[in-house]
Design a protein around this motif. Structure first.
Motif, PDB file in Angstrom:
ATOM      1  N   CYS A  11       1.370   6.552   2.873  1.00 23.05           N
ATOM      2  CA  CYS A  11      -0.281   6.550   3.296  1.00 23.05           C
ATOM      3  C   CYS A  11      -0.630   7.351   4.199  1.00 23.05           C
ATOM      4  O   CYS A  11      -1.781   8.062   4.181  1.00 23.05           O
ATOM      5  CB  CYS A  11      -0.658   4.906   3.642  1.00 23.05           C
ATOM      6  SG  CYS A  11      -0.317   3.788   2.103  1.00 23.05           S
TER       7      CYS A  11
ATOM      8  N   ARG B 102      -3.030  -3.400   6.287  1.00 24.40           N
ATOM      9  CA  ARG B 102      -2.813  -3.619   4.781  1.00 24.40           C
ATOM     10  C   ARG B 102      -1.424  -4.161   4.522  1.00 24.40           C
ATOM     11  O   ARG B 102      -1.095  -4.943   3.597  1.00 24.40           O
ATOM     12  CB  ARG B 102      -3.184  -2.417   4.279  1.00 24.40           C
ATOM     13  CG  ARG B 102      -4.722  -1.862   4.077  1.00 24.40           C
ATOM     14  CD  ARG B 102      -4.808  -0.616   4.042  1.00 24.40           C
ATOM     15  NE  ARG B 102      -4.401   0.125   2.660  1.00 24.40           N
ATOM     16  CZ  ARG B 102      -4.130   1.182   2.515  1.00 24.40           C
ATOM     17  NH1 ARG B 102      -4.372   2.310   3.278  1.00 24.40           N
ATOM     18  NH2 ARG B 102      -3.767   1.816   1.341  1.00 24.40           N
TER      19      ARG B 102
ATOM     20  N   GLY C 182      -3.193  -3.498  -8.481  1.00 22.69           N
ATOM     21  CA  GLY C 182      -3.657  -4.333  -7.207  1.00 22.69           C
ATOM     22  C   GLY C 182      -4.307  -5.716  -7.320  1.00 22.69           C
ATOM     23  O   GLY C 182      -5.096  -5.785  -6.483  1.00 22.69           O
TER      24      GLY C 182
ATOM     25  N   VAL D 135     -14.396  -9.559  -6.750  1.00 26.86           N
ATOM     26  CA  VAL D 135     -13.111  -8.640  -7.310  1.00 26.86           C
ATOM     27  C   VAL D 135     -13.095  -9.007  -8.747  1.00 26.86           C
ATOM     28  O   VAL D 135     -12.840  -8.096  -9.703  1.00 26.86           O
ATOM     29  CB  VAL D 135     -11.876  -8.815  -6.481  1.00 26.86           C
ATOM     30  CG1 VAL D 135     -10.777  -8.019  -7.122  1.00 26.86           C
ATOM     31  CG2 VAL D 135     -11.965  -8.258  -5.275  1.00 26.86           C
TER      32      VAL D 135
ATOM     33  N   ARG E  71      -4.029 -10.227  -5.810  1.00 24.81           N
ATOM     34  CA  ARG E  71      -3.630 -10.087  -4.429  1.00 24.81           C
ATOM     35  C   ARG E  71      -3.437 -11.114  -3.458  1.00 24.81           C
ATOM     36  O   ARG E  71      -3.023 -11.211  -2.459  1.00 24.81           O
ATOM     37  CB  ARG E  71      -4.514  -8.998  -3.965  1.00 24.81           C
ATOM     38  CG  ARG E  71      -3.861  -7.738  -3.289  1.00 24.81           C
ATOM     39  CD  ARG E  71      -5.272  -6.931  -3.151  1.00 24.81           C
ATOM     40  NE  ARG E  71      -4.637  -5.784  -2.375  1.00 24.81           N
ATOM     41  CZ  ARG E  71      -4.543  -4.503  -2.691  1.00 24.81           C
ATOM     42  NH1 ARG E  71      -4.730  -4.292  -4.120  1.00 24.81           N
ATOM     43  NH2 ARG E  71      -4.113  -3.706  -2.000  1.00 24.81           N
TER      44      ARG E  71
ATOM     45  N   THR F 275      -8.349  -2.308  -8.937  1.00 24.32           N
ATOM     46  CA  THR F 275      -9.564  -3.255  -8.089  1.00 24.32           C
ATOM     47  C   THR F 275      -9.599  -2.230  -6.991  1.00 24.32           C
ATOM     48  O   THR F 275     -10.745  -2.162  -6.706  1.00 24.32           O
ATOM     49  CB  THR F 275      -8.942  -4.443  -7.850  1.00 24.32           C
ATOM     50  OG1 THR F 275      -7.535  -4.543  -7.346  1.00 24.32           O
ATOM     51  CG2 THR F 275      -9.059  -5.396  -9.053  1.00 24.32           C
ATOM     52  N   GLY F 276      -8.823  -1.514  -6.299  1.00 21.20           N
ATOM     53  CA  GLY F 276      -9.208  -0.703  -5.119  1.00 21.20           C
ATOM     54  C   GLY F 276     -10.295   0.456  -5.481  1.00 21.20           C
ATOM     55  O   GLY F 276     -11.129   0.589  -4.944  1.00 21.20           O
TER      56      GLY F 276
ATOM     57  N   MET G 192     -12.588  -3.301   3.789  1.00 17.69           N
ATOM     58  CA  MET G 192     -11.329  -2.376   3.150  1.00 17.69           C
ATOM     59  C   MET G 192     -10.743  -1.718   4.427  1.00 17.69           C
ATOM     60  O   MET G 192      -9.575  -1.494   4.404  1.00 17.69           O
ATOM     61  CB  MET G 192     -11.790  -1.667   2.101  1.00 17.69           C
ATOM     62  CG  MET G 192     -12.239  -2.571   0.777  1.00 17.69           C
ATOM     63  SD  MET G 192     -12.971  -1.238  -0.325  1.00 17.69           S
ATOM     64  CE  MET G 192     -11.914  -0.440  -1.070  1.00 17.69           C
TER      65      MET G 192
ATOM     66  N   GLU H   6      -8.188  -6.003   4.955  1.00 19.34           N
ATOM     67  CA  GLU H   6      -8.553  -7.400   4.552  1.00 19.34           C
ATOM     68  C   GLU H   6      -8.872  -7.276   3.099  1.00 19.34           C
ATOM     69  O   GLU H   6      -9.371  -6.496   2.579  1.00 19.34           O
ATOM     70  CB  GLU H   6      -9.323  -8.277   5.349  1.00 19.34           C
ATOM     71  CG  GLU H   6      -9.136  -8.272   6.699  1.00 19.34           C
ATOM     72  CD  GLU H   6     -10.178  -8.758   7.681  1.00 19.34           C
ATOM     73  OE1 GLU H   6     -11.248  -9.184   7.204  1.00 19.34           O
ATOM     74  OE2 GLU H   6      -9.954  -8.818   9.172  1.00 19.34           O
ATOM     75  N   LEU H   7      -8.771  -8.698   2.319  1.00 21.86           N
ATOM     76  CA  LEU H   7      -9.048  -8.660   1.214  1.00 21.86           C
ATOM     77  C   LEU H   7     -10.628  -9.160   0.928  1.00 21.86           C
ATOM     78  O   LEU H   7     -11.072  -9.805   1.620  1.00 21.86           O
ATOM     79  CB  LEU H   7      -8.407 -10.014   0.568  1.00 21.86           C
ATOM     80  CG  LEU H   7      -6.683  -9.675   0.296  1.00 21.86           C
ATOM     81  CD1 LEU H   7      -6.045 -10.675  -0.198  1.00 21.86           C
ATOM     82  CD2 LEU H   7      -6.350  -8.094  -0.177  1.00 21.86           C
TER      83      LEU H   7
ATOM     84  N   PRO I 177       1.048  -1.189   0.041  1.00 23.92           N
ATOM     85  CA  PRO I 177       0.116  -0.195  -0.176  1.00 23.92           C
ATOM     86  C   PRO I 177       0.921   1.417   0.098  1.00 23.92           C
ATOM     87  O   PRO I 177       1.777   1.631   0.673  1.00 23.92           O
ATOM     88  CB  PRO I 177      -0.717  -0.091   1.250  1.00 23.92           C
ATOM     89  CG  PRO I 177      -0.221  -0.990   2.193  1.00 23.92           C
ATOM     90  CD  PRO I 177       0.594  -1.920   1.118  1.00 23.92           C
ATOM     91  N   GLY I 178       0.662   2.172  -1.056  1.00 18.78           N
ATOM     92  CA  GLY I 178       1.383   3.352  -1.045  1.00 18.78           C
ATOM     93  C   GLY I 178       2.636   3.405  -1.695  1.00 18.78           C
ATOM     94  O   GLY I 178       3.480   4.202  -1.823  1.00 18.78           O
TER      95      GLY I 178
ATOM     96  N   ARG J 129      -9.567   8.900   2.503  1.00 20.50           N
ATOM     97  CA  ARG J 129      -9.926   7.353   2.555  1.00 20.50           C
ATOM     98  C   ARG J 129      -9.995   6.739   3.748  1.00 20.50           C
ATOM     99  O   ARG J 129      -8.839   7.266   4.658  1.00 20.50           O
ATOM    100  CB  ARG J 129      -8.763   6.931   1.770  1.00 20.50           C
ATOM    101  CG  ARG J 129      -8.867   6.552   0.246  1.00 20.50           C
ATOM    102  CD  ARG J 129      -7.856   6.014  -0.644  1.00 20.50           C
ATOM    103  NE  ARG J 129      -7.269   4.338  -0.161  1.00 20.50           N
ATOM    104  CZ  ARG J 129      -6.488   3.791  -0.909  1.00 20.50           C
ATOM    105  NH1 ARG J 129      -6.309   4.252  -1.983  1.00 20.50           N
ATOM    106  NH2 ARG J 129      -6.193   2.620  -0.466  1.00 20.50           N
TER     107      ARG J 129
END
Ligand code: AP5
Length: 216
Positions: free
Chosen positions: A147, A167, A112, A90, A115, A57-58, A79, A83-84, A35-36, A156
């Protein structure tokens, strides 16, 4: 009344028709990293240079959340916990977006995704192997700092210290094995992401020119 869009149950949905997508065989570039790490930043630049369709996908999931559907509320909670979201949701969002973009697209930047191994195996079974998987790597400290800094104005709800930590943890446990998956197929390209945006992009251009030659 049943709400097929708003329900997490996917049973009633028609499968996405992938015939034309497979026939066109456009280049698919997988963009991965914590992330980031700069996936979105680099995808914007790739899109500008090569005209590829950027599918995060995010972003697709956040659009579903913003629609205010019942499913969106459940997605938002997952989110925020870092978690996924489930594979079926997705995959369907991604395939629908790819098919919709097909008439004008020159290629796809899949940001993304995959994953976890389940996503990687299902995606390559259904759509074939990506031309290349670019993995942006930098330290957890840099990921966290970027982030948190972005969170000051992004709005966000997963750009807070607790969500970012989760994440990063999810990334190490579930997404890192995906890099090995692409490495075994000789598709993995690792790019150091703790540098200036344009220096990173210069490496990205070399990779895409080599791996997706003729698809410009
Ligand atoms: P997602 O939206 O994919 O978030 P992420 O992976 O955490 O990545 P980010 O969007 O936060 O960062 P980025 O790598 O795009 O970096 P950016 O360019 O923005 O996923 C969110 C959630 O959705 C997941 O946690 C999960 O719940 C769910 N989800 C998504 N995909 C899923 C899937 N496939 N399966 C299941 N669930 C899924 O840059 C970040 C910041 O750093 C920006 O402020 C930017 O300006 C700055 N920056 C970028 N590059 C540099 C640089 N080189 N130097 C300095 N600053 C930089």
């Amino acid at each position: 009344m049943p709400d097929t869009k708003g329900s997490l149950g996917q049973g009633a949905k028609k499968p996405v028709d992938l015939t034309e997508l497979k026939k066109k065989n456009l280049p698919i570039v997988v963009v991965m990293g914590g992330p980031g790490c700069g996936k979105g930043t680099q995808c914007d630049k790739i899109k500008g240079k090569y005209g590829y369709t950027h599918l995060s996908t995010g972003d697709l999931l956040r659009a579903d959340v913003a629609s205010g559907s019942a499913r969106g509320k459940e997605l938002a909670a997952i989110m925020e916990k870092g978690e996924l979201v489930s594979l079926a949701i997705v995959m369907d969002l991604l395939k629908e977006a790819m098919v919709a973009a097909l008439p004008t697209s020159k290629g796809f930047l899949v940001d993304g995704f995959p994953r976890d191994m389940e996503q990687a195996e299902k995606f390559s079974a259904e759509l074939g192997m990506a031309r290349v998987a670019i993995s942006f790597e930098c330290s957890d400290k840099i990921l966290t700092d970027r982030c948190i800094e972005r969170g000051k104005k992004s709005g966000r709800n997963d750009d807070n210290p607790e969500s970012v930590k989760k994440r990063i943890d999810t990334f190490h446990k579930q997404t890192m094995p995906v890099a090995d998956f692409y490495k075994k197929s000789n598709k993995l390209q690792v790019v150091k992401a703790d540098r200036e945006v344009d220096k990173i992009f210069a490496d990205v251009v070399k990779i895409i020119d080599k791996e997706c030659a003729g698809a410009k």
